[in-house]
Design a protein around this motif. Structure first.
Motif, mmCIF file in Angstrom:
data_model
loop_
_atom_site.group_PDB
_atom_site.id
_atom_site.type_symbol
_atom_site.label_atom_id
_atom_site.label_comp_id
_atom_site.label_asym_id
_atom_site.label_seq_id
_atom_site.Cartn_x
_atom_site.Cartn_y
_atom_site.Cartn_z
ATOM 1 N N UNK A 193 -5.110 6.079 9.061
ATOM 2 C CA UNK A 193 -6.031 7.029 8.450
ATOM 3 C C UNK A 193 -6.940 6.315 7.460
ATOM 4 N N UNK A 194 -8.232 6.349 7.693
ATOM 5 C CA UNK A 194 -9.203 5.699 6.809
ATOM 6 C C UNK A 194 -9.459 6.579 5.586
ATOM 7 N N UNK A 195 -9.801 5.986 4.450
ATOM 8 C CA UNK A 195 -10.124 6.800 3.266
ATOM 9 C C UNK A 195 -11.408 7.590 3.488
ATOM 10 N N UNK A 196 -11.459 8.814 2.932
ATOM 11 C CA UNK A 196 -12.616 9.681 3.144
ATOM 12 C C UNK A 196 -13.740 9.400 2.148
ATOM 13 N N UNK A 197 -13.394 8.991 0.938
ATOM 14 C CA UNK A 197 -14.385 8.925 -0.133
ATOM 15 C C UNK A 197 -15.079 7.573 -0.247
ATOM 16 N N UNK A 198 -14.545 6.535 0.374
ATOM 17 C CA UNK A 198 -15.147 5.209 0.251
ATOM 18 C C UNK A 198 -14.830 4.389 1.504
ATOM 19 N N UNK A 199 -15.645 3.369 1.707
ATOM 20 C CA UNK A 199 -15.426 2.499 2.866
ATOM 21 C C UNK A 199 -14.389 1.433 2.498
ATOM 22 N N UNK A 200 -13.346 1.335 3.313
ATOM 23 C CA UNK A 200 -12.241 0.417 3.002
ATOM 24 C C UNK A 200 -12.674 -1.032 3.220
ATOM 25 N N UNK A 201 -12.375 -1.881 2.229
ATOM 26 C CA UNK A 201 -12.591 -3.317 2.393
ATOM 27 C C UNK A 201 -11.428 -3.904 3.197
ATOM 28 N N UNK A 202 -11.655 -5.077 3.775
ATOM 29 C CA UNK A 202 -10.584 -5.772 4.494
ATOM 30 C C UNK A 202 -9.651 -6.475 3.501
ATOM 31 N N UNK A 203 -8.370 -6.503 3.838
ATOM 32 C CA UNK A 203 -7.484 -7.368 3.050
ATOM 33 C C UNK A 203 -7.835 -8.811 3.397
ATOM 34 N N UNK A 204 -7.661 -9.711 2.443
ATOM 35 C CA UNK A 204 -8.081 -11.104 2.625
ATOM 36 C C UNK A 204 -6.966 -11.947 3.225
ATOM 37 N N UNK A 205 -5.730 -11.693 2.779
ATOM 38 C CA UNK A 205 -4.626 -12.559 3.204
ATOM 39 C C UNK A 205 -3.298 -11.825 3.050
ATOM 40 N N UNK A 206 -2.340 -12.176 3.899
ATOM 41 C CA UNK A 206 -0.950 -11.737 3.714
ATOM 42 C C UNK A 206 -0.182 -12.934 3.184
ATOM 43 N N UNK A 207 0.555 -12.754 2.091
ATOM 44 C CA UNK A 207 1.201 -13.893 1.441
ATOM 45 C C UNK A 207 2.640 -14.129 1.893
ATOM 46 N N UNK A 208 3.297 -13.121 2.468
ATOM 47 C CA UNK A 208 4.733 -13.231 2.728
ATOM 48 C C UNK A 208 5.089 -13.088 4.196
ATOM 49 N N UNK A 209 6.077 -13.880 4.624
ATOM 50 C CA UNK A 209 6.627 -13.712 5.972
ATOM 51 C C UNK A 209 7.517 -12.483 6.048
ATOM 52 N N UNK A 210 8.240 -12.226 4.932
ATOM 53 C CA UNK A 210 9.127 -11.061 4.851
ATOM 54 C C UNK A 210 8.773 -10.280 3.596
ATOM 55 N N UNK A 211 9.043 -8.971 3.588
ATOM 56 C CA UNK A 211 8.759 -8.180 2.379
ATOM 57 C C UNK A 211 9.532 -8.709 1.175
ATOM 58 N N UNK A 212 8.872 -8.748 0.021
ATOM 59 C CA UNK A 212 9.563 -9.175 -1.212
ATOM 60 C C UNK A 212 9.960 -7.980 -2.066
ATOM 61 N N UNK A 213 9.476 -6.786 -1.689
ATOM 62 C CA UNK A 213 9.834 -5.547 -2.368
ATOM 63 C C UNK A 213 10.380 -4.591 -1.316
ATOM 64 N N UNK A 214 11.522 -3.988 -1.584
ATOM 65 C CA UNK A 214 12.134 -3.094 -0.602
ATOM 66 C C UNK A 214 11.525 -1.694 -0.703
ATOM 67 N N UNK A 215 11.678 -0.918 0.352
ATOM 68 C CA UNK A 215 11.155 0.451 0.333
ATOM 69 C C UNK A 215 11.890 1.293 -0.716
ATOM 70 N N UNK A 216 13.166 0.971 -0.942
ATOM 71 C CA UNK A 216 13.927 1.686 -1.964
ATOM 72 C C UNK A 216 13.360 1.384 -3.351
#
Length: 829
Positions: free
Chosen positions: A67-90
């Protein structure tokens, strides 16, 4: 750096991510994911994004969708830094709860939760790790350029490195250098927290043979008699005790350090430096690791385990030195045997190193320590090990609640009443004790709250059956509680038996303790030399130029200091107002107590423990080492001396002026006074001989002092509870404070009145104020406070907070709010 293959045509979905930025913004931003990153994006990973015109930030992915944002045009993310998540969903769920409950933003929670090195941003500072040697030929071109630049300039920002490399995607290069331990990222000034170390001496195995030992001894007797004495002393000591330290050997043998070094060089002795406990020195490791609980402790342990069957939270109310830590250890053993993790929260890590060492004896490498005295590299390492489940037990200060636990079975909150668990600035203004209860509930774990003087909210919850309650009413080993004597300052002043700020009773007890080669702690809850400098002619008092407080004189600097903003100025010899030379110091702090005691007892070895003497590298550890090694006869200190100090030879405690605690204008004054007096008193006579406490006061008949003498917490609780019920205070009501700040007092008055009136439209008489707090100007900002009180029963706090947020947001959209800072504080005390 992560390498991305071209995404297959079948996976060219347009993905968007909601990210948490480390900023105080009210909502999360949405960014677009490049097709080639689709397979690599995941909740809990760090991504590099541009926010604003040119600034780069590390953000945490909180959601992935199409779902794209309605109020502004989304910029691209530049880079992903991690192979695995460093923060859990919990964790993200916990962050969201903290933000909602404490009325702040998730970006502010992220700032408190993540170690600095995991939050790269344009202005993040990068320095070389000078303690680490590395081979530059093994670096790639970009890494080499950065290290070369850092050789020439000791500190670079990420913006500098972007310009240096000519590209935006510098974060992965920095991440690689950080993981190789080559650079420090946003390194804090605080020094590394080091365990105390001692040198232990053992005999070389070749001299276990009696013939060889006899031959050695004959040679040394002829050629180096001092060395022979050292060998003889070692043999004697090793028969009496399991380990021999170098210091013990020098003292017992009379041989100097040179003789011991010579024997080490000749390979007669082997020297080994080991980390040891700072505070518990009368028990060896084997004795600690094989302790057995007393009958009272065993009963308490079983009671806690039984109550955990029906209660998620249990309060262990045990007198000082009742052996609560040993009960904790047995509980930890039971929990980690099931494969779950344990969090052990402490209010002051630096003053409780004995607990760290004791727990390490039991749990070895499976215990991790996490607090602000570690540098960023170390904190990231602990973060990763908790995430991977390598640490089963974490010992830490309040920020430890934000670690990425996988399966938390138990949280122990030791000294749960301590105000150190509450963060006041910056946001989130959370209380780690209360956050721990929610965190454990998320993991379906249990919480044990421990204290000799519980907070009223906790005790109320226990008495009303919301929490379980277990009590330990006797000290471990049958040691008696200290004898408490109250001395009237007014009476001794009248009788002219006062010496400076010391009554004759306290002086006599201190002298007697020193003669008996025992130790003394003197408590004065104010640092500095004199709180106020005053002109005798016109009553002029120097004040801070930034804050509405008088300046405190510090003798060691010869300057007047502000304890709120750090401003300093020279102490005047002539009154700036009337020109009089009759300036005098009023009141006294720890510096003056130490100074005057040195005159009264010139032969006593004195030391001071307060914020001024513990700022520099290892200064706190050095004070504790000297106290342990009996190089200090009398320790003068502020609240720091009440937390975690456990020394066998401290037999006398002196409370110089109890009235400074009792007369504070706050509804919690009596509760806090009882806690402080009881905790300070509890440092005396913890093992063996019964200790003595001398309380100096102008009001010996004060109710709280009587309750401390009788150790009657129940009477304090019942008396205070009636008053709080009548005045609508916790635990019957919940409080939310809203501070409004502005640099112009007239504008602030209008802003505060407007906001209070808007809040009254929703909450009526529950709104109190605006009022000026005790200190109504700090760092050139004037302050007004609005207090809201809500009934604990039949009130939806979630709805109340939503209305408060809405009202604050509406206020901030008006022109009137310009230049103001609004800070809500939930459960402020």
């Amino acid at each position: 750096m992560l390498e991305f293959a071209q995404a297959p045509q079948s996976n060219r979905r347009t993905l968007f991510v909601d990210v948490i930025l480390p900023l105080a913004i009210s909502r999360n931003y949405t960014y677009r994911v490049p097709f080639e990153m689709n397979d690599h994006i995941a909740i809990g990973k760090r991504v590099v994004v541009q926010f604003g015109k040119s600034r780069l930030y590390t953000a945490i992915v909180a959601g992935v969708g199409e779902l794209a944002p309605e109020k502004y045009e989304a910029k691209y993310i530049i880079e992903i830094l991690d192979n695995k998540p460093i923060v859990t969903e919990r964790q993200l769920q916990f962050w969201h709860w903290v933000a909602e409950y404490y009325m702040c933003n998730e970006g502010e929670v992220m700032n408190a939760a993540l170690p600095s090195a995991l939050k790269l941003a344009s202005e993040t500072k990068v320095t070389l790790n000078k303690e680490y040697e590395f081979d530059k030929t093994l670096l790639n071109d970009k890494e080499f350029m950065i290290t070369e630049a850092l050789d020439l300039q000791p500190e670079l920002t990420i913006s500098d490195i972007v310009k240096l490399l000519g590209q935006k995607t510098v974060m992965p290069v920095l991440k690689s250098l950080f993981e190789k331990n080559i650079i420090h990222i946003s390194e804090e000034v605080s020094e590394r927290f080091k365990p105390r170390r001692k040198t232990f001496i053992t005999l070389h195995p070749s001299y276990n043979n009696q013939d060889n030992l006899r031959e050695l001894f004959e040679i040394l007797e002829r050629r180096a008699p001092k060395q022979a004495d050292a060998v003889l002393a070692f043999i004697k000591l090793s028969r009496q005790q399991k380990t021999v330290t170098k210091a013990e050997l020098i003292e017992d043998s009379g041989a100097g350090d040179g003789s011991i070094r010579a024997l080490i060089d000749k390979e007669v002795f082997i020297a080994e430096e080991r980390a040891i406990s700072r505070l518990r020195y009368d028990e060896d490791e084997e004795a600690i690791s094989t302790f057995t609980l007393s009958d009272v402790q065993q009963t308490a342990l079983e009671d806690i385990q039984n109550q955990f069957a029906s209660k998620d939270v249990v309060l262990l109310h045990g007198v000082t030195a009742s052996g609560k830590t040993q009960v904790y250890i047995r509980l930890i053993e039971a929990v980690i045997a099931t494969g779950k993790q344990v969090l052990y929260l402490l209010p002051e890590i630096a003053l409780t190193t004995h607990i760290i060492e004791r727990l390490r004896i039991y749990f070895g490498g499976s215990i991790g320590v996490y607090h602000s005295r570690f540098n960023d590299n170390e904190r990231v390492e602990v973060w990763q090990k908790v995430l991977q489940g390598e640490y089963k037990v974490i010992l830490g200060a309040r920020s430890s609640v934000f670690l990425p636990f996988q399966d938390l079975g138990l949280i122990i909150v030791d000294e749960e009443h301590e105000t150190s668990y509450k963060q006041y600035d910056p946001a989130p203004r959370y209380n780690a004790r209360d956050a721990a209860v929610y965190l454990a509930n998320m993991h379906k774990g249990k919480v044990l709250l421990g204290s000799a003087t519980p907070s009223f909210e906790t005790y109320y919850n226990a008495r009303t059956n919301k929490y379980g309650l277990v009590e330990l009413n006797e000290r471990y080993g049958g040691v008696q509680l200290p004898l408490i004597e109250v001395v009237s300052i007014a009476a001794e002043t009248k009788q002219k038996t006062m010496q400076s700020h010391f009554t004759s009773v306290l002086i006599a007890d201190v002298q007697q303790a020193i003669e008996n080669k025992e130790q003394v702690i003197l408590f004065q809850n104010r640092r500095g030399y004199a709180p106020v400098l005053m002109c005798r002619v016109c009553a002029y008092t120097p004040k801070c130029i930034n804050c509405d407080v008088s300046l405190t004189f510090h003798k060691h600097t010869g300057k007047l200091h502000c304890h709120y903003c750090g401003y300093k100025e020279d102490s005047p010899s002539i009154c700036p107002a009337c020109g009089s030379t009759h300036l005098e110091y009023k009141g006294f702090g720890t510096e003056k107590v130490e100074d005057e005691l040195s005159v009264l007892m010139p032969d006593a070895r004195l030391a001071r423990m307060d914020l001024d003497t513990t700022r520099s590298r290892n200064s706190l550890q050095n004070i504790l080492n000297d106290l342990e090694d009996k190089k200090i006869d009398v320790l003068v200190g502020t609240q720091m001396v009440a937390k975690g100090l456990d020394f066998a030879d401290v037999t006398v405690i002196g409370i110089i002026n109890a009235d400074s605690l009792l007369k504070y204008p706050d509804y919690r004054a009596n509760e806090r006074s009882f806690q402080m007096l009881a905790q300070v008193s509890g440092r005396a006579g913890r093992r063996g001989k019964q200790g003595k406490v001398v309380i100096q006061t102008y009001d010996p008949s004060h109710r709280v002092i009587r309750q401390v003498i009788e150790n009657d917490y129940a009477d304090l609780y019942s008396t205070e509870l009636e008053e709080r019920k009548g005045f609508n205070y916790p635990p019957f009501y919940r409080i939310i404070n809203i501070d409004i700040k502005h640099q112009n007092p007239e504008i602030l008055y209008n802003q505060a009145e407007y906001l209070a009136n808007e809040l009254r439209k929703h909450f009526g008489e529950r709104v109190i104020g605006p009022e000026a707090p005790l200190i109504n100007r700090i760092r050139n900002y004037y302050i007004k406070s609005i207090m809201l009180k809500f009934e604990r029963e039949n009130t939806s706090m979630a709805k109340a907070k939503a209305l408060i947020r809405e009202t604050i947001t509406q206020f901030q959209t008006t022109k009137l709010s310009k230049g103001s800072i609004v800070q809500p504080d939930v459960d402020p005390y």
